[in-house]
Scaffold this motif. Structure first.
Motif, PDB file in Angstrom:
ATOM      1  N   SER A  29      23.772   1.087 109.931  1.00 39.04           N
ATOM      2  CA  SER A  29      22.795   0.067 109.592  1.00 39.04           C
ATOM      3  C   SER A  29      21.911   0.593 108.470  1.00 39.04           C
ATOM      4  N   ALA A  30      22.191   0.122 107.246  1.00 34.96           N
ATOM      5  CA  ALA A  30      21.404   0.544 106.087  1.00 34.96           C
ATOM      6  C   ALA A  30      21.364  -0.605 105.090  1.00 34.96           C
ATOM      7  N   GLY A  52      21.770   6.589 104.309  1.00 41.03           N
ATOM      8  CA  GLY A  52      21.771   6.773 105.743  1.00 41.03           C
ATOM      9  C   GLY A  52      22.529   8.051 106.063  1.00 41.03           C
ATOM     10  N   LYS A  53      22.441   8.504 107.270  1.00 40.55           N
ATOM     11  CA  LYS A  53      23.129   9.725 107.672  1.00 40.55           C
ATOM     12  C   LYS A  53      23.953   9.470 108.928  1.00 40.55           C
TER      13      LYS A  53
END
Length: 86
Positions: A21-22, A28-29
């Motif tokens: 979810s970005a 994001g990671k």
């Protein structure tokens, strides 16, 4: 997003990443546990798939990919080049 790990051109591992979810153009990671072999040229490819069907594209259509070298041999070559000033 799916991934493939290749060694000397042969796929040795593949799978799908958990849902990320970005926002678009953000970062994001995720943690990806892969075993990179000691020998050979190894590359990790991330393949981006369409989530849902569109009027002209089927669900799971490949949108693109990114590929990075992850081989330990490549890392050794790079360290040698850097230390020699090349």
């Amino acid at each position: 997003i799916s991934y493939e790990l290749t060694q000397d051109g042969l796929v040795i591992s593949k799978g799908k990443l958990p849902e990320v979810s970005a926002a678009p153009h953000s970062e994001g990671k995720i943690n990806l546990k892969i075993n990179v072999p000691e020998s050979g040229k190894c590359y990790l490819k991330f393949i981006y798939h369409l989530k849902k069907e569109l009027p002209l594209l089927d669900e799971d259509h490949i949108l693109g990919f990114d590929e990075i070298e992850v081989s330990k041999d490549g890392a050794k070559e790079m360290a040698t080049k850097n230390s020699s000033g090349l």
